[in-house]
Design a protein around this motif. Structure first.
Motif, mmCIF file in Angstrom:
data_model
loop_
_atom_site.group_PDB
_atom_site.id
_atom_site.type_symbol
_atom_site.label_atom_id
_atom_site.label_comp_id
_atom_site.label_asym_id
_atom_site.label_seq_id
_atom_site.Cartn_x
_atom_site.Cartn_y
_atom_site.Cartn_z
ATOM 1 N N ALA A 11 5.525 12.359 -9.593
ATOM 2 C CA ALA A 11 4.326 11.820 -8.960
ATOM 3 C C ALA A 11 4.211 10.329 -9.258
ATOM 4 O O ALA A 11 4.589 9.871 -10.342
ATOM 5 N N TYR A 12 3.688 9.581 -8.290
ATOM 6 C CA TYR A 12 3.487 8.147 -8.480
ATOM 7 C C TYR A 12 2.290 7.700 -7.656
ATOM 8 O O TYR A 12 1.824 8.418 -6.754
ATOM 9 N N LEU A 13 1.795 6.510 -7.943
ATOM 10 C CA LEU A 13 0.660 5.956 -7.220
ATOM 11 C C LEU A 13 1.125 5.471 -5.860
ATOM 12 O O LEU A 13 1.871 4.500 -5.758
ATOM 13 N N GLY A 14 0.702 6.189 -4.808
ATOM 14 C CA GLY A 14 1.142 5.887 -3.457
ATOM 15 C C GLY A 14 0.255 4.871 -2.779
ATOM 16 O O GLY A 14 -0.570 4.205 -3.428
ATOM 17 N N PRO A 15 0.476 4.747 -1.445
ATOM 18 C CA PRO A 15 1.381 5.525 -0.598
ATOM 19 C C PRO A 15 2.824 5.043 -0.710
ATOM 20 O O PRO A 15 3.153 4.262 -1.608
ATOM 21 N N GLN A 16 3.682 5.532 0.202
ATOM 22 C CA GLN A 16 5.067 5.094 0.212
ATOM 23 C C GLN A 16 5.153 3.581 0.409
ATOM 24 O O GLN A 16 4.325 2.980 1.081
ATOM 25 N N GLY A 17 6.183 3.000 -0.198
ATOM 26 C CA GLY A 17 6.396 1.570 -0.040
ATOM 27 C C GLY A 17 5.779 0.716 -1.126
ATOM 28 O O GLY A 17 5.856 -0.508 -1.063
ATOM 29 N N THR A 18 5.168 1.334 -2.142
ATOM 30 C CA THR A 18 4.545 0.576 -3.232
ATOM 31 C C THR A 18 5.580 0.248 -4.305
ATOM 32 O O THR A 18 6.672 0.817 -4.354
ATOM 33 N N PHE A 19 5.201 -0.656 -5.204
ATOM 34 C CA PHE A 19 6.064 -0.963 -6.335
ATOM 35 C C PHE A 19 6.200 0.247 -7.260
ATOM 36 O O PHE A 19 7.220 0.403 -7.933
ATOM 37 N N SER A 20 5.187 1.100 -7.281
ATOM 38 C CA SER A 20 5.292 2.320 -8.086
ATOM 39 C C SER A 20 6.421 3.211 -7.586
ATOM 40 O O SER A 20 7.156 3.805 -8.388
ATOM 41 N N GLU A 21 6.586 3.297 -6.270
ATOM 42 C CA GLU A 21 7.705 4.076 -5.733
ATOM 43 C C GLU A 21 9.036 3.422 -6.106
ATOM 44 O O GLU A 21 10.001 4.110 -6.453
ATOM 45 N N GLN A 22 9.087 2.093 -6.068
ATOM 46 C CA GLN A 22 10.311 1.399 -6.498
ATOM 47 C C GLN A 22 10.639 1.723 -7.947
ATOM 48 O O GLN A 22 11.810 1.895 -8.311
ATOM 49 N N ALA A 23 9.603 1.806 -8.790
ATOM 50 C CA ALA A 23 9.816 2.134 -10.197
ATOM 51 C C ALA A 23 10.397 3.536 -10.347
ATOM 52 O O ALA A 23 11.288 3.771 -11.171
ATOM 53 N N VAL A 24 9.888 4.490 -9.557
ATOM 54 C CA VAL A 24 10.421 5.857 -9.594
ATOM 55 C C VAL A 24 11.902 5.847 -9.252
ATOM 56 O O VAL A 24 12.732 6.468 -9.936
ATOM 57 N N ARG A 25 12.267 5.142 -8.188
ATOM 58 C CA ARG A 25 13.665 5.115 -7.746
ATOM 59 C C ARG A 25 14.553 4.419 -8.769
ATOM 60 O O ARG A 25 15.709 4.808 -8.966
ATOM 61 N N ARG A 26 14.020 3.401 -9.415
ATOM 62 C CA ARG A 26 14.814 2.705 -10.428
ATOM 63 C C ARG A 26 15.115 3.626 -11.607
ATOM 64 O O ARG A 26 16.215 3.612 -12.163
ATOM 65 N N GLN A 27 14.148 4.439 -12.003
ATOM 66 C CA GLN A 27 14.333 5.302 -13.162
ATOM 67 C C GLN A 27 15.063 6.599 -12.828
ATOM 68 O O GLN A 27 15.917 7.050 -13.592
#
Length: 360
Positions: free
Chosen positions: A92-108
């Motif tokens: 889970a991450y702070l959305g919506p799609q396209g946020t820096f939080s989603e980038q952080a998920v993908r990086r990790q």
């Protein structure tokens, strides 16, 4: 270079690609065997993945070949794809799609996980607490704007533990349907992003109205629908909403970085390069904070961060809590000794987690 030389080199590359694929298949087979031996234990082991990435980074520094950043990106995805052979992982991450939080998920975690956007930080916590997903990624602090207060407040009471951290270099971009900046009348973005780009906006678009919204992805969505509008967001939002990048890296601080925390129901083992996060209170009397923190220095433990916050549940004895990061794992002798003394002194004390230091 003549055509024959070019063909010869390309054939060598093709042969190496075949070898790489064969090696990847062998790695995948070994991962499946490891998964079977684990007997249902979690597939994501942040300490193990951190050790692999550190080893790759160190090797790239000495062989003079592929840059470390490129090698780490490749191996993160290899790890992600192999991890998915053991277990489906939901984050889970702070959305919506396209946020820096989603980038952080993908990086990790890489691309081979289910990334689940949530409308608020509270909902991100709730998703992991209720086992709707195994992990949560939340923003903790930004090098320009400071801490994310809501994340710290929720860490006080959550049963989740910090099991990883991500340091994401935040590159802000000006996005729009337009081909140029002329005629841009509105700029949408999250309030923090607007603040991070204040100098650039003042110089380049001084007359444009700045409109804060809930997220940079929401800003991009609005800019995609309105004439004369632009958004400040990451490149992922540009691709998602079909916008053009009119300005890259427009943040005022070239080292603008956001730190994210990975939360879950696990305690990573020590790696030799770890961090431990604590939260505690001090009695409401002169010198109490100094006396409280003295075991950290007395045991030779390095403190890398301290942040005070008003206590959510106040009492007559304490009104503030202190979030502290120390270098080392809670199983390390010095850190364990400091924690033992702090527990005796603090009216309220909690170990938030020990985890590998972020690999960049």
């Amino acid at each position: 270079m003549n055509e024959k030389d070019l063909i010869r080199l390309r054939l060598q590359i093709d042969a190496l690609d075949a070898q790489l694929l064969a090696l990847l298949n062998r790695r995948a087979a070994l991962v499946r065997k490891v998964g079977a031996l684990k007997g249902g234990a979690p597939a994501y082991r942040p300490e193990r993945e951190s050790q692999i990435l550190r080893r790759i980074a160190a090797a790239t520094e000495t062989d003079g070949g592929m840059p470390a950043e490129g090698a780490l990106t490749v191996f993160r995805e290899i790890i992600s794809a192999c991890r998915a052979l053991e277990q489906d992982i939901r984050v889970a991450y702070l959305g919506p799609q396209g946020t820096f939080s989603e980038q952080a998920v993908r990086r990790q975690f890489g691309q081979s996980v289910h990334a689940l956007p949530a409308p608020s930080i509270d909902e991100v916590f709730r998703s992991a607490e209720s086992a709707d997903c195994q992990f949560a990624v939340v923003p903790a602090e930004n090098s320009t704007d400071g801490v994310v207060g809501r994340t710290l407040d929720l860490l006080l009471t959550t049963p989740l533990k910090i099991c990883g951290e991500i340091e994401l270099r935040v590159k802000q971009n000006l996005l729009s349907r337009k081909r140029g900046m002329q005629g841009i009348r509105k700029i949408y973005s999250h309030a923090q992003s607007l603040a991070q780009c204040n100098g650039w906006l003042r110089e380049q678009l001084p007359n444009a109205e700045r409109i804060p919204v809930g997220s940079n992805a929401e800003a991009a969505r609005r800019a995609a629908k309105e004439k004369g509008a632009a958004a400040i967001a990451g490149e992922a939002a540009a691709a998602l909403y079909g916008l053009k990048v009119l300005g890259r890296g427009i943040e005022d601080d070239p080292n603008n970085t956001t730190r994210f925390l990975v939360l879950g129901q696990m305690d990573p083992a020590a790696t030799g390069k770890d961090r431990t996060s604590l939260v505690m209170s001090a009695e409401n009397r002169p010198g109490a904070v100094h006396a409280l923190l003295s075991p950290i220095a007395a045991n030779g433990v390095s403190m890398s961060r301290i942040e005070s916050r008003p206590a959510r549940a106040r009492s007559a004895r304490w009104e503030y809590v202190f979030f502290i990061d120390v270098e080392g794992h809670q199983s390390d002798a010095r850190v364990a000794a400091a924690i033992g003394e702090l527990q005796q002194r603090a009216p309220f004390f909690k170990v938030l987690g020990s985890y590998p230091v972020a690999t960049n």
